[in-house]
Write an enzyme that holds these catalytic residues in place. Structure first.
Site, PDB file in Angstrom:
ATOM      1  N   HIS A  75       0.834  -1.205   0.000  1.00  0.00           N
ATOM      2  CA  HIS A  75       0.000   0.000   0.000  1.00  0.00           C
ATOM      3  C   HIS A  75       0.862   1.245   0.000  1.00  0.00           C
ATOM      4  O   HIS A  75       1.391   1.637   1.029  1.00  0.00           O
ATOM      5  CB  HIS A  75      -0.901  -0.026   1.254  1.00  0.00           C
ATOM      6  CG  HIS A  75      -1.925   1.070   1.296  1.00  0.00           C
ATOM      7  ND1 HIS A  75      -3.152   0.905   1.867  1.00  0.00           N
ATOM      8  CD2 HIS A  75      -1.906   2.348   0.836  1.00  0.00           C
ATOM      9  CE1 HIS A  75      -3.842   2.035   1.770  1.00  0.00           C
ATOM     10  NE2 HIS A  75      -3.102   2.923   1.142  1.00  0.00           N
ATOM     11  N   HIS A  77       1.419   5.324  -2.197  1.00  0.00           N
ATOM     12  CA  HIS A  77       0.904   6.286  -3.167  1.00  0.00           C
ATOM     13  C   HIS A  77       2.072   6.926  -3.890  1.00  0.00           C
ATOM     14  O   HIS A  77       2.910   7.574  -3.256  1.00  0.00           O
ATOM     15  CB  HIS A  77       0.059   7.354  -2.466  1.00  0.00           C
ATOM     16  CG  HIS A  77      -1.148   6.793  -1.768  1.00  0.00           C
ATOM     17  ND1 HIS A  77      -2.347   6.662  -2.390  1.00  0.00           N
ATOM     18  CD2 HIS A  77      -1.299   6.296  -0.519  1.00  0.00           C
ATOM     19  CE1 HIS A  77      -3.218   6.119  -1.531  1.00  0.00           C
ATOM     20  NE2 HIS A  77      -2.602   5.886  -0.399  1.00  0.00           N
ATOM     21  N   LEU A  78       2.125   6.742  -5.221  1.00  0.00           N
ATOM     22  CA  LEU A  78       3.271   7.249  -5.971  1.00  0.00           C
ATOM     23  C   LEU A  78       2.951   8.480  -6.799  1.00  0.00           C
ATOM     24  O   LEU A  78       3.812   8.971  -7.524  1.00  0.00           O
ATOM     25  CB  LEU A  78       3.862   6.131  -6.837  1.00  0.00           C
ATOM     26  CG  LEU A  78       4.356   4.915  -6.045  1.00  0.00           C
ATOM     27  CD1 LEU A  78       5.082   3.938  -6.974  1.00  0.00           C
ATOM     28  CD2 LEU A  78       5.291   5.320  -4.915  1.00  0.00           C
ATOM     29  N   ASN A 109      -5.282   6.214  -6.780  1.00  0.00           N
ATOM     30  CA  ASN A 109      -5.897   7.545  -6.651  1.00  0.00           C
ATOM     31  C   ASN A 109      -4.994   8.619  -7.232  1.00  0.00           C
ATOM     32  O   ASN A 109      -4.649   9.605  -6.601  1.00  0.00           O
ATOM     33  CB  ASN A 109      -6.288   7.851  -5.199  1.00  0.00           C
ATOM     34  CG  ASN A 109      -5.109   7.818  -4.242  1.00  0.00           C
ATOM     35  OD1 ASN A 109      -4.127   7.114  -4.467  1.00  0.00           O
ATOM     36  ND2 ASN A 109      -5.197   8.592  -3.166  1.00  0.00           N
ATOM     37  N   ASP A 167      -8.934   3.224  -2.641  1.00  0.00           N
ATOM     38  CA  ASP A 167      -8.264   3.862  -1.494  1.00  0.00           C
ATOM     39  C   ASP A 167      -7.938   5.320  -1.763  1.00  0.00           C
ATOM     40  O   ASP A 167      -7.568   5.693  -2.869  1.00  0.00           O
ATOM     41  CB  ASP A 167      -6.965   3.146  -1.130  1.00  0.00           C
ATOM     42  CG  ASP A 167      -6.280   3.803   0.082  1.00  0.00           C
ATOM     43  OD1 ASP A 167      -5.241   4.460  -0.114  1.00  0.00           O
ATOM     44  OD2 ASP A 167      -6.806   3.680   1.196  1.00  0.00           O
ATOM     45  N   ASN A 293      -4.819   9.880   7.499  1.00  0.00           N
ATOM     46  CA  ASN A 293      -6.106   9.220   7.589  1.00  0.00           C
ATOM     47  C   ASN A 293      -5.934   7.745   7.291  1.00  0.00           C
ATOM     48  O   ASN A 293      -5.465   7.407   6.213  1.00  0.00           O
ATOM     49  CB  ASN A 293      -7.056   9.842   6.561  1.00  0.00           C
ATOM     50  CG  ASN A 293      -8.500   9.488   6.845  1.00  0.00           C
ATOM     51  OD1 ASN A 293      -8.805   8.896   7.867  1.00  0.00           O
ATOM     52  ND2 ASN A 293      -9.382   9.859   5.937  1.00  0.00           N
ATOM     53  N   ASP A 320       1.512   2.840   3.503  1.00  0.00           N
ATOM     54  CA  ASP A 320       0.620   3.955   3.124  1.00  0.00           C
ATOM     55  C   ASP A 320       1.435   5.229   2.896  1.00  0.00           C
ATOM     56  O   ASP A 320       1.041   6.328   3.268  1.00  0.00           O
ATOM     57  CB  ASP A 320      -0.458   4.196   4.191  1.00  0.00           C
ATOM     58  CG  ASP A 320      -1.619   5.047   3.652  1.00  0.00           C
ATOM     59  OD1 ASP A 320      -2.466   5.462   4.456  1.00  0.00           O
ATOM     60  OD2 ASP A 320      -1.660   5.298   2.428  1.00  0.00           O
TER      61      ASP A 320
END
Lengths: 441, 192, 319
Positions: A75, A77-78, A109, A167, A293, A320
């Protein structure tokens, strides 16, 4: 050395020996000092004395270090496409490698959302070009992550997606989650949910509790997560699908997952290093580097999560990793975006707060960071068995170092661990038999 | 308080009593008489004491005037903290005492009463503060001790005792109401 | 004692009881100044103070302005607006620009909790919190304490109940901390949907019905109920709120004598408080306004810092 010969034809192929480290591979119940030989991107052998008489091999001395199957982060985010000023797949994959990760799964996302075959393919290709840690794309559950229409799971999987998730946002409609779980069975992929009941959580900036009351900030109650966690598990039970619960943060969620597993529901879950080490007190005087979050919760939640990592109720530790621009975080608390970076501090946070304090052993940490992620997301790696892809992490579980965000390979600087001295440092990261990261001395 | 300047040559003399109780009260009686004399009576006279000890001394003087003249003249108190010229350098003084001017001072004869007159800056502040209350026809100054060392052109009209006090000494007027005794003591200045 | 309150006044929570006592005591002589014909002292002459109000507020801003002018400071009012996205840049950039003009103090009111902290950590000027989001409104809390002390001659053991929307009230938080630190007993009363879920952790008694609160209390601090709360669904209607929680003359008459009624203003007459209470004998609302100027003068005075470099020049200057 006996019984192990090098054939002459092996010479000239990519060959690497990681020499003299403590090889910890829970997938084979292995925990011993040995050399690891890698040929042509695959694990070839683990035994003592492999380095002798192997002049044609590149040898890396791993004395005093741990050699394990490469860490896998399910998990992160790139930010690419859309927010390349904050992170690119290349910088993210490099940060992952520096953190000891040989593979990461990138959440969809992005802008535009990664919800179709072409977008998934783009991520996969960017990752290949970066040639750092592997990046497995995760496709969106719904088009545009709008929570209405299903995305084409099949096409996305065909282009390389390993899971689906909306997500960033929760899947609000139970009907949509049901359909996603059913449809994902065809492709044998997990459906990952960001558990947050939106009306309860709306406008919340941190955990709802005594600290939010003191600071005058609207809080997000633990129940906002637990309501969706139990909902998702019930839907998984109804459909037989595989639900993966993202970034679990509360004691209540742990209890619910325990129940779910007892029921035989196909549920897996992850917890982030920050939820295992920090509480809502880290917000202090409105520090936006402690804003994410789900939020940091109470000491009781941290303790329950640690216990869940230990007994396997929670299957894996994921980062995350969520980089943000300095300007975005440099504002009033309620307005700042959620998220902290984590790829380059995960190992150290986990060692410092879990292994050093004897909550779990080192082999169990490797299980949670490598073997189990590979297993539950059906990814190659997570093992050093012969023939497995040579994704290996070499790290020093006892090295103390000071976190200095300005030296990170990620573009993000938003970390709550800035300036802290942590224990546990990656020395070498090997992906597909190639060294993609080496700690400069 | 700014740190004191280094001592002059020679050792500091030990503490000594300038006025004992009787001497102080004698002096106050004389000062009260001089004030009435200066004003040619008690009409329009207002005695204003400067916080803190000036207030008690002013009270004494008002009583002494009442004894002699059978008239109780109005009495006020002035706290000059907010008018000090050194606030910028030493920062806020936590204790700001009460300022009470019970009558209109326009056209009246105000006599400021203080314990010790030194550089004159306190009186300067007091004059500025009084100006914000009105325009007396005359302001006079009565002090128990004039120790010299003026830094401003301020001169007292009624003086208990004039004396030369070294910078490494201090002179304190003690009043019964605050200090448990009436006296004036000259002592070495202890470093703060 | 050069900086008895430190650099900023961001809230009551960080203050010690001694510091609160100091502010209340210092306010007394400042009350007297507002009674003079010339309502001015030269204390902050030459100081530049900016009132940075991101939320419209006439009463608080005017109160601060009077306080500043009565101390002879130069005052500049900046009414800024910030959209929720650009607020961050606006706040930092505005502050840095002002600092570049060499201001001494900033009085800030802002809609986000933590905004005063945000500013204070980034500029060298003194920062005074005039209300940040739902977090604190320290000068209001202090003037409420002063008003209570004036009337009851003490704070220790006093029973004060805060009535209304505690969840969203910065005045409530400042009051709770101030009262507790000074030894008073604190209760709250309001609909549970407008009380924080962790309210018990604040060490206060909770009354669900206002009549019980009135029986118990020596004084009530009645909070303004904002229309938005009804629109956001926390309570069904203002009318019901008034019926169940409104402070009316009948309710008070059923209580002991001498129950004091405070209100931070502005009042919604007929909602949280009826006119005959607001204008009646129990009310000290106007005293609060008077005390507000004195408290703000005291705070400005106590924060005005020493400049050590001038101390060198002042050596030898004795009173």
């Amino acid at each position: 050395m006996s019984g192990h010969e090098r054939r002459m034809s092996d010479v000239g192929k990519r060959a690497l020996i990681l020499k003299g480290g403590r090889v910890v591979d829970p997938s084979q119940n292995k925990d011993e000092v040995a050399d690891v030989a890698i040929i042509d991107g695959k694990i070839d052998a683990i035994a003592r004395g492999l380095a002798e008489g192997a002049a044609e091999y590149e040898v890396i001395d791993c004395g005093g270090l741990v050699v394990s199957p490469g860490f896998i982060d399910v998990h992160c985010h790139l930010r690419e496409p859309g927010r390349e000023e904050v992170e690119t797949i290349a910088t993210g994959a490099a940060a992952a490698a520096a953190g000891g990760f040989t593979a990461v799964c990138a959440m969809p996302n992005t802008d535009p959302v990664t919800d179709n075959q072409a977008a998934v393919g783009f991520v996969a290709r960017q990752a290949q070009r970066a040639a750092m840690a592997r990046v497995y794309p995760i496709g969106a559950i719904s088009l545009g992550q709008n929570g209405v229409a299903l995305a084409e799971f099949g096409e996305m999987v065909g282009a390389g997606a390993v899971a689906v998730s909306d997500d960033g946002k929760p899947v609000v409609s139970a009907q949509l989650m049901r359909t996603a779980l059913e449809y994902a069975r065809t492709f044998n992929i997990p459906v990952a949910d960001h558990c947050e009941e939106p009306t309860l959580a709306f406008g919340g900036a941190m955990n709802e509790g005594i600290v939010s009351m003191r600071l005058g900030l609207k809080g997000i109650p633990a129940e906002a997560e637990e309501i969706m966690a139990i909902r998702d598990m019930l839907l998984a039970r109804l459909t037989g699908g595989h639900i993966h619960l993202c970034h679990m943060s509360t004691k209540g969620s742990v209890a619910l997952i325990r129940w779910g597993k007892e029921q035989g529901i196909n549920v897996t879950s992850e917890v982030c290093p920050h939820h295992l080490s920090l509480t809502e007190d880290a917000v202090g005087d409105y520090d936006t580097h402690a804003k994410m979050n789900p939020p940091l919760r109470t000491a009781a939640d941290v303790e329950a999560l640690r216990g869940a990592v230990k007994d396997g109720t929670i299957d894996v530790i994921a980062t995350d990793h969520a980089p943000h621009h300095y300007d975005e975080k440099e504002r009033e608390f309620a307005d700042a975006p959620n998220g902290i970076v984590g790829l380059e501090t995960a190992l150290a946070v986990n060692v410092t707060w879990l292994v050093k304090s004897r909550v779990i052993t080192l082999p169990m940490l490797v299980e949670r960071m490598s073997c189990t992620p590979a297993r539950i997301f059906h990814l190659p790696g997570g093992t050093l068995k012969k023939g497995a892809p040579a994704d290996v992490t070499v790290f020093d579980p006892a090295a103390d170092w000071k976190v200095e965000a300005s030296q990170f390979r990620t573009k993000g600087r938003n970390t709550p661990y800035q300036g802290m001295t942590l224990t546990g440092r990656t020395h070498v990261t090997v992906v597909d038999g190639r060294v993609v990261y080496r700690l400069a001395h | 308080m700014a740190p004191p300047p280094p001592p002059q040559s020679g050792t500091t003399p030990p503490a000594s009593v300038v006025f004992d109780t009787r001497a102080l009260n004698r002096t106050l009686r004389r000062m009260a008489d001089e004030i009435v004399e200066l004003n040619d009576g008690t009409d329009g006279l207002i005695i204003v004491g400067i916080q803190r000890r000036g207030v008690q001394l002013a009270q004494r003087i008002v009583s002494l005037i009442a004894e002699r003249e059978k008239v109780t003249v109005p009495q006020g108190a002035l706290d000059i903290t907010l008018y000090r010229d050194d606030l910028q350098t030493v920062g806020p003084r936590p204790v700001v005492g009460p300022t009470i001017i019970p009558v209109d001072i326009d056209g009246q004869h105000v006599v400021i009463v203080d314990d010790v007159l030194y550089t004159g800056r306190t009186i300067r502040a007091a004059l500025d503060e009084l100006a914000d209350f009105g325009r007396p026809r005359r302001i006079a100054l009565a002090v128990v001790i004039d120790r010299g060392g003026r830094e401003l052109p301020i001169a007292p009209d009624v003086v208990g005792k004039k004396m030369d006090v070294r910078p490494d000494q201090r002179v304190d007027v003690h009043v019964n109401e605050l200090d448990g005794k009436d006296a004036v003591i000259l002592a070495p200045r202890t470093p703060e | 004692m050069t900086a008895p309150l430190g650099k900023d006044l961001l809230g009551i929570e960080p203050l010690s009881p001694d510091q609160i006592q100091l502010i209340l005591d210092t306010a007394e002589p400042f009350k007297e100044i507002s009674e003079r014909a010339i309502k001015k002292v030269p204390t902050l002459r030459g100081a530049t103070i900016v009132n940075l109000f991101f939320e419209a507020s006439t009463r608080t801003r005017v109160s601060f302005e009077f306080a500043e002018k009565r101390l002879s400071a130069d005052t500049v009012n900046v009414a800024a607006s910030g959209s929720s996205v650009s607020k961050g840049e606006t706040l930092v950039d505005t502050a840095r620009n002002l600092e570049a003009m060499r201001i001494d103090m900033v009085v800030i009111r802002h809609g986000a909790s933590g905004a005063a902290h945000f500013l204070a950590h980034r500029i060298e000027s003194n920062v005074i919190n005039a209300g940040d989001g739902t977090h604190e409104h320290p000068t209001q809390g202090l003037l409420d304490l002063l008003t209570l002390r004036d009337h009851f001659k003490r704070l220790k053991g006093l029973k004060v109940c805060i009535v209304g929307d505690v969840l969203h009230s910065r005045v409530a938080r400042s009051n709770i901390w101030g009262l507790q630190k000074m030894g008073a007993e604190v209760a709250v009363c309001g609909p549970r949907s407008l009380l924080p879920s962790s309210i018990k952790d604040f060490g206060v008694t909770v009354f669900d019905r206002v009549d019980e609160a009135i029986q118990w209390a020596d004084a009530l601090n009645v909070l303004r109920l904002q229309l938005e709360r009804m629109q956001a669904g926390y309570i069904p209607s203002l009318r019901e709120y008034n019926r169940v929680f409104g402070i009316s003359r009948e309710r008070l008459e059923r209580a002991r004598k001498d129950i004091l009624v405070l209100h931070p203003g502005p009042m919604n007459r007929g909602v949280e408080i009826d006119s005959d209470v607001a204008d009646g004998p129990f009310s000290v609302i106007l005293d609060q306004v008077t005390n507000g100027v004195a408290i703000r003068m005291a705070v400005l005075y106590l924060l005005s810092g020493a400049k050590p470099e001038l101390a060198e020049q002042a050596k030898g200057g004795q009173p």
